[in-house]
Design a protein around this motif. Sequence first.
Motif, PDB file in Angstrom:
ATOM      1  N   LEU A  79       0.884  -1.191  -0.057  1.00 53.13           N
ATOM      2  CA  LEU A  79       0.099   0.046   0.045  1.00 53.13           C
ATOM      3  C   LEU A  79       0.773   1.222   0.016  1.00 53.13           C
ATOM      4  O   LEU A  79       0.399   2.073  -0.594  1.00 53.13           O
ATOM      5  N   ASN A  80       2.121   1.175   0.840  1.00 51.07           N
ATOM      6  CA  ASN A  80       3.094   2.491   0.713  1.00 51.07           C
ATOM      7  C   ASN A  80       3.757   2.663  -0.448  1.00 51.07           C
ATOM      8  O   ASN A  80       3.772   3.501  -1.168  1.00 51.07           O
ATOM      9  N   THR A  81       4.485   1.445  -0.791  1.00 53.92           N
ATOM     10  CA  THR A  81       5.298   1.496  -1.919  1.00 53.92           C
ATOM     11  C   THR A  81       4.677   1.486  -3.497  1.00 53.92           C
ATOM     12  O   THR A  81       5.132   2.288  -4.290  1.00 53.92           O
ATOM     13  N   LYS A  82       3.625   0.816  -3.458  1.00 54.69           N
ATOM     14  CA  LYS A  82       3.027   0.669  -4.734  1.00 54.69           C
ATOM     15  C   LYS A  82       1.923   1.754  -4.852  1.00 54.69           C
ATOM     16  O   LYS A  82       1.640   2.118  -6.102  1.00 54.69           O
ATOM     17  N   PHE A  83       1.229   1.899  -4.090  1.00 52.65           N
ATOM     18  CA  PHE A  83      -0.255   2.838  -4.268  1.00 52.65           C
ATOM     19  C   PHE A  83       0.305   4.275  -3.396  1.00 52.65           C
ATOM     20  O   PHE A  83      -0.839   5.057  -3.486  1.00 52.65           O
ATOM     21  N   LYS A  84       1.253   4.519  -2.980  1.00 48.18           N
ATOM     22  CA  LYS A  84       1.602   5.614  -2.450  1.00 48.18           C
ATOM     23  C   LYS A  84       1.024   6.443  -1.553  1.00 48.18           C
ATOM     24  O   LYS A  84       0.876   7.355  -1.102  1.00 48.18           O
ATOM     25  N   ILE A  85       0.617   5.386  -0.611  1.00 49.49           N
ATOM     26  CA  ILE A  85      -0.133   5.672   0.619  1.00 49.49           C
ATOM     27  C   ILE A  85       0.743   5.889   1.661  1.00 49.49           C
ATOM     28  O   ILE A  85       1.520   5.295   2.039  1.00 49.49           O
ATOM     29  N   LEU A  86       0.686   7.013   2.465  1.00 47.09           N
ATOM     30  CA  LEU A  86       1.494   7.410   3.659  1.00 47.09           C
ATOM     31  C   LEU A  86       1.645   6.071   4.421  1.00 47.09           C
ATOM     32  O   LEU A  86       0.707   5.510   4.892  1.00 47.09           O
ATOM     33  N   HIS A  87       2.930   5.709   4.960  1.00 37.70           N
ATOM     34  CA  HIS A  87       3.178   4.409   5.466  1.00 37.70           C
ATOM     35  C   HIS A  87       2.422   4.280   6.887  1.00 37.70           C
ATOM     36  O   HIS A  87       2.018   3.271   7.109  1.00 37.70           O
ATOM     37  N   LEU A  88       2.218   5.465   7.784  1.00 35.70           N
ATOM     38  CA  LEU A  88       1.701   5.449   8.926  1.00 35.70           C
ATOM     39  C   LEU A  88      -0.065   5.092   8.545  1.00 35.70           C
ATOM     40  O   LEU A  88      -0.803   4.383   9.171  1.00 35.70           O
ATOM     41  N   LEU A  89      -0.492   5.670   7.694  1.00 34.63           N
ATOM     42  CA  LEU A  89      -2.049   5.450   6.998  1.00 34.63           C
ATOM     43  C   LEU A  89      -2.116   4.081   6.780  1.00 34.63           C
ATOM     44  O   LEU A  89      -3.117   3.538   6.912  1.00 34.63           O
ATOM     45  N   ALA A  90      -1.237   3.528   6.021  1.00 34.09           N
ATOM     46  CA  ALA A  90      -1.393   2.192   5.425  1.00 34.09           C
ATOM     47  C   ALA A  90      -1.296   1.226   6.607  1.00 34.09           C
ATOM     48  O   ALA A  90      -1.879   0.358   6.425  1.00 34.09           O
ATOM     49  N   SER A  91      -0.444   1.354   7.496  1.00 29.98           N
ATOM     50  CA  SER A  91      -0.445   0.495   8.697  1.00 29.98           C
ATOM     51  C   SER A  91      -1.553   0.594   9.321  1.00 29.98           C
ATOM     52  O   SER A  91      -2.121  -0.592   9.784  1.00 29.98           O
ATOM     53  N   ILE A  92      -2.284   1.728   9.578  1.00 27.18           N
ATOM     54  CA  ILE A  92      -3.357   1.827  10.233  1.00 27.18           C
ATOM     55  C   ILE A  92      -4.521   0.905   9.493  1.00 27.18           C
ATOM     56  O   ILE A  92      -5.488   0.565  10.084  1.00 27.18           O
ATOM     57  N   LEU A  93      -4.757   1.276   8.139  1.00 28.17           N
ATOM     58  CA  LEU A  93      -5.632   0.717   7.363  1.00 28.17           C
ATOM     59  C   LEU A  93      -5.473  -0.905   7.448  1.00 28.17           C
ATOM     60  O   LEU A  93      -6.466  -1.593   7.636  1.00 28.17           O
ATOM     61  N   THR A  94      -4.247  -1.447   7.469  1.00 29.05           N
ATOM     62  CA  THR A  94      -3.948  -2.992   7.685  1.00 29.05           C
ATOM     63  C   THR A  94      -4.775  -3.183   9.048  1.00 29.05           C
ATOM     64  O   THR A  94      -5.235  -4.392   9.242  1.00 29.05           O
ATOM     65  N   MET A  95      -4.106  -2.611   9.986  1.00 28.20           N
ATOM     66  CA  MET A  95      -4.514  -3.113  11.542  1.00 28.20           C
ATOM     67  C   MET A  95      -5.946  -3.036  11.539  1.00 28.20           C
ATOM     68  O   MET A  95      -6.363  -4.010  12.133  1.00 28.20           O
ATOM     69  N   ILE A  96      -6.851  -2.040  11.083  1.00 26.69           N
ATOM     70  CA  ILE A  96      -8.247  -1.914  11.165  1.00 26.69           C
ATOM     71  C   ILE A  96      -8.602  -3.331  10.485  1.00 26.69           C
ATOM     72  O   ILE A  96      -9.580  -3.693  10.886  1.00 26.69           O
ATOM     73  N   ALA A  97      -8.350  -3.435   9.238  1.00 27.39           N
ATOM     74  CA  ALA A  97      -8.922  -4.581   8.402  1.00 27.39           C
ATOM     75  C   ALA A  97      -8.450  -5.809   9.301  1.00 27.39           C
ATOM     76  O   ALA A  97      -9.492  -6.884   9.218  1.00 27.39           O
ATOM     77  N   LEU A  98      -7.459  -6.055   9.989  1.00 28.44           N
ATOM     78  CA  LEU A  98      -7.016  -7.137  10.629  1.00 28.44           C
ATOM     79  C   LEU A  98      -7.952  -7.587  11.640  1.00 28.44           C
ATOM     80  O   LEU A  98      -8.105  -8.764  12.240  1.00 28.44           O
ATOM     81  N   TYR A  99      -8.546  -6.494  12.414  1.00 26.23           N
ATOM     82  CA  TYR A  99      -9.429  -6.719  13.397  1.00 26.23           C
ATOM     83  C   TYR A  99     -10.525  -7.765  13.050  1.00 26.23           C
ATOM     84  O   TYR A  99     -10.984  -8.474  13.604  1.00 26.23           O
ATOM     85  N   SER A 100     -11.232  -7.293  12.012  1.00 29.65           N
ATOM     86  CA  SER A 100     -12.191  -7.987  11.365  1.00 29.65           C
ATOM     87  C   SER A 100     -11.877  -9.415  10.935  1.00 29.65           C
ATOM     88  O   SER A 100     -12.613 -10.502  11.052  1.00 29.65           O
ATOM     89  N   ILE A 101     -10.767  -9.320  10.235  1.00 28.70           N
ATOM     90  CA  ILE A 101     -10.264 -10.704   9.595  1.00 28.70           C
ATOM     91  C   ILE A 101      -9.896 -11.830  10.718  1.00 28.70           C
ATOM     92  O   ILE A 101     -10.365 -12.701  10.771  1.00 28.70           O
ATOM     93  N   ASN A 102      -9.460 -11.064  11.975  1.00 30.09           N
ATOM     94  CA  ASN A 102      -9.150 -12.039  12.932  1.00 30.09           C
ATOM     95  C   ASN A 102     -10.464 -12.707  13.672  1.00 30.09           C
ATOM     96  O   ASN A 102     -10.447 -13.779  14.155  1.00 30.09           O
ATOM     97  N   ILE A 103     -11.485 -11.800  13.655  1.00 27.00           N
ATOM     98  CA  ILE A 103     -12.862 -12.502  14.265  1.00 27.00           C
ATOM     99  C   ILE A 103     -13.100 -13.569  13.162  1.00 27.00           C
ATOM    100  O   ILE A 103     -13.647 -14.539  13.490  1.00 27.00           O
ATOM    101  N   ARG A 104     -12.925 -13.091  11.787  1.00 29.35           N
ATOM    102  CA  ARG A 104     -13.310 -14.148  10.913  1.00 29.35           C
ATOM    103  C   ARG A 104     -12.724 -15.288  11.145  1.00 29.35           C
ATOM    104  O   ARG A 104     -13.082 -16.567  10.963  1.00 29.35           O
TER     105      ARG A 104
END
Length: 295
Positions: A79-104
Amino acid sequence: MTMYAALGALEQGLVYGIMVVGVYLTFRILDFPDLTVDGSLPLGAAISAVAITGGVAPYGALLLAAAGGFLAGVVTAVLNTKFKILHLLASILTMIALYSINIRIMSGPNIALIGSATVFDPLIGVGVPGHLAGLVVYALFAVAVVGALIWFLKTAFGQTLLATGDNPQMITSLGVNTHLVIIVGVGLSNALVALSGALVAQNQGAADVGMGIGTIIAGLASVIIGETIFGASTVVRAVIAALLGSVLYRFAIALALSIDFRGFSFSPSDLNLITALLVIGALVAPQLREKVRRR
């Protein structure tokens, strides 16, 4: 502090030290602020727990957990290197997604491992007391991870990883694909974090979606404490300092929670306050020491 509390602090310092070494990899070596770890630690726990209850051997479950953490880190880095999303924001987005994924993954907010085989069983089977089995296994894993990371950082790819964090413009001018280096580095960091979560889950007999909250704060605090106390003049020293910083951090937390002064004591809800005070102390101490030295 009681002996039981001291052993518990040492255990936690070693197993979360694996996570801290992963945080050191992104925070210090790659200069990549990565909040994915708050999600990848419970991801490792969830994968490990589900795999074991599904019939996978405990060590196989650890490998699957590390692989899951690696993929989570890869997502953040892409997300950071290929889609130019700021590294902090990219990691927050992944962290949020993982919350739901972990429940799944767990089909719920938590899953129990009571009665299932774990990596601690062989030691207990040969007569090691149950309360020491965790300490022995954690120490072996922590030493192995630190040794493997030091070896890795001395390889050609490890040197490229160091150079990418120090001077990305220079290493790019030499024709190195820095995107690939960052993707592998962030993936490896989260693989270690997930491995730490998997070991914690196997020891406590359960995985919970909320067990990763505050992981990044504890990781950063441990790295800073380790560097302040033990120094970071070389990479080898810095990696070892990160592990020892984790142990000191857990001892400091246990010591603070054991304080009882004229009716005043800390409670577990004060953990964030204690962590903040420890980090402030670690950051301010070198400056005060320098001022005293100059006088």
